[in-house]
Scaffold this motif. Structure first.
Motif, short mmCIF file in Angstrom:
data_model
loop_
_atom_site.label_atom_id
_atom_site.label_comp_id
_atom_site.label_asym_id
_atom_site.label_seq_id
_atom_site.Cartn_x
_atom_site.Cartn_y
_atom_site.Cartn_z
N THR A 1 0.85 -1.19 0.00
CA THR A 1 0.00 0.00 0.00
C THR A 1 0.88 1.24 0.00
O THR A 1 1.82 1.34 0.80
N LEU B 1 -6.39 1.21 5.46
CA LEU B 1 -5.54 0.16 4.90
C LEU B 1 -6.38 -0.99 4.35
O LEU B 1 -7.38 -1.39 4.94
N ASP C 1 0.52 -6.03 6.65
CA ASP C 1 0.64 -5.34 5.37
C ASP C 1 2.04 -4.77 5.19
O ASP C 1 2.77 -4.56 6.17
#
Length: 472
Positions: free
Chosen positions: A31, A63, A103
């Motif tokens: 991301t 997110l 992530d």
């Protein structure tokens, strides 16, 4: 050599598509966290989340929703010490939230396409925080201010901007005379040396020239792979396609394990996440609210903004102007009464028409950069107090904020927005419509309109579209 000469010598575009970049983004699985120094950075994208806070639950909300998210630091309105502290907070919070979710994130410091902002401070702080978290420091810092939709291009290492229909080196533009972030250099290597106080010499900046970019992502990746660790790279781009070439090359390097840090204008974000130019928002959902009017807030003092404001008033004569006098706002004895009167006037106008709230057009300056920022913050605080109080008494049907600092402060402090979604542009690539997800302005269309973009009638066109949607 002129700009036309440089562009002609570079050859045709490489033909890289947004779809190719989008596929590389999906394969990368990261991301992009955009630290945006004012809200105008969202003007080139659509369907991305925006945060004005960076608490864990806010980042958790953003997110995983899309390939990128924006966190508004508003650092262009802050002094260096406050900018450093805020940047550290955001990077730490983003790394922590990403770790909680499993992530991976990449950081982009989004700033002004006319080179105003805290460079190299913000990128330096991001690099320090990555190292402090046990992550690799950036191999390269890519400087990509080009914003072709707004007439800002980089060629031969020199950055250009359109003024009064003519392309001029940015160091000769009105933006280079900014009271806080002024500069002399148009050549980006020299600009880097100027802004780093000589810590990075111009000859040590790598120019990724337009001819290389137009040979395609393989050629760009080859040049970047060969650059020494820690190099600042000045990236040429004259079209959105040029930016897509560089974005695809960078994604390839990231998949190879390289850590890249970006300092860019608005357009590179769209390239880096693989979005085509979003369609202009034709339909705006305007909540049925009491009162007939929308609210336009003008804080920017650029010559372009003044011309746009004048055209709006001329073309929509029912729009009533309420002016905040800067001399009265900085006078402790007059400030409170002046604000009370302005609130009452705006509330009265909104019952029958659109209201334009502006600061007095005579530019009031201070003695130095810090004092100029303090003056700007004082005036901005007055503007948002009026907006907040008006919202409580008579919510407008829509809100347009003109200017970077103004649009941030109106969103956060005037309207109480902490989470929003970028719906898309109200003008192609230039002016952004947000849908607030929380706060007292939830559901009120909010338009972020930079102070330095558009033609003279752009503001009038945006307001007309919103007013038509609102039935006014």
């Amino acid at each position: 050599m002129t700009l036309d000469d440089v562009l002609a010598a570079a050859g045709p575009e490489a033909g890289t598509t947004a779809a190719e970049v989008s596929e590389a983004v999906r394969a990368a699985g990261t991301t992009l966290v955009v630290l945006d120094d004012d809200p105008t950075g969202t003007q080139s994208v659509a369907d991305l989340p925006v945060l004005t806070r960076w608490e864990t639950d806010d980042l958790a909300w953003a997110l995983g929703r899309s390939p990128a998210l924006y966190v508004l630091t508003n650092s262009r309105s802050l002094d260096p010490a406050a900018t450093q502290g805020r940047t550290r907070q955001v990077v730490r919070a983003a790394l922590a939230a990403a770790a909680d979710r499993g992530d991976r994130v990449t950081f982009l410091s989004r700033s002004d396409s006319t080179l105003r902002g805290h460079f190299p401070l913000e990128t330096d702080v991001v690099a320090e925080e990555l190292a402090a978290a046990g992550l690799p420091r950036p191999d390269l810092v890519l400087l990509v201010p080009a914003f072709p939709d707004a007439g800002r291009v980089t060629a031969g290492g020199t950055h250009w901007t359109r003024e009064a229909g003519e392309m001029v080196p940015v160091g000769e533009s009105e933006f280079a005379r900014d009271a806080t972030f002024g500069y002399r250099s148009s050549a980006l290597p020299a600009w880097v040396e100027e802004k780093t106080g000589g810590a990075v010499a111009a000859e040590d900046v790598l120019v990724l020239d337009l001819a290389t970019v137009r040979r395609g992502p393989d050629a760009v990746a080859e040049v970047l792979r060969a650059a020494a660790s820690g190099t600042v790279v000045s990236v040429d781009a004259a079209t959105q396609g040029d930016l897509q070439v560089t974005a695809l090359a960078c994604l390839r390097l990231e998949r190879e394990g390289r850590t890249l840090l970006y300092r860019t204008g608005p357009a590179f974000v769209r390239a880096r996440v693989g979005q085509d130019a979003p369609d202009v928002v034709e339909h705006v959902d305007v909540t049925d609210r009491p009162g007939a009017g929308g609210l336009v807030v003008v804080g920017s003092h650029t010559g372009l903004t003044t011309r746009q404001r004048d055209r709006l008033v001329r073309e929509r004569p029912a729009t009533e102007v309420v002016e905040l006098s800067v001399p009265a706002l900085v006078d402790d004895d007059r400030r409170a009464a002046h604000l009370d009167a302005a609130v009452a006037q705006v509330v009265d106008v909104l019952a029958r028409a659109d209201a334009l709230l502006q600061t007095s057009r005579d530019l009031v300056t201070a003695d130095d950069a810090d004092a100029s920022l303090a003056l700007s913050r004082s005036v901005s605080a007055a503007v948002v107090e009026v907006v907040s109080r008006v919202l409580a008494e008579r919510p407008p049907r829509f809100v347009v904020a003109k200017g970077g600092i103004t649009s941030h402060d109106v969103a956060v402090h005037g309207l109480g927005i902490s989470r929003a979604t970028v719906v898309g542009p109200m003008l192609p690539g230039l002016v952004s419509l947000w849908q607030p997800a929380d706060g007292p302005a939830a559901g009120v269309p909010y338009v972020v309109f930079p102070g330095n973009v558009g033609d003279d009638d752009a503001l009038a066109r945006v307001v007309a579209r919103l007013a038509d949607a609102a039935g006014g």
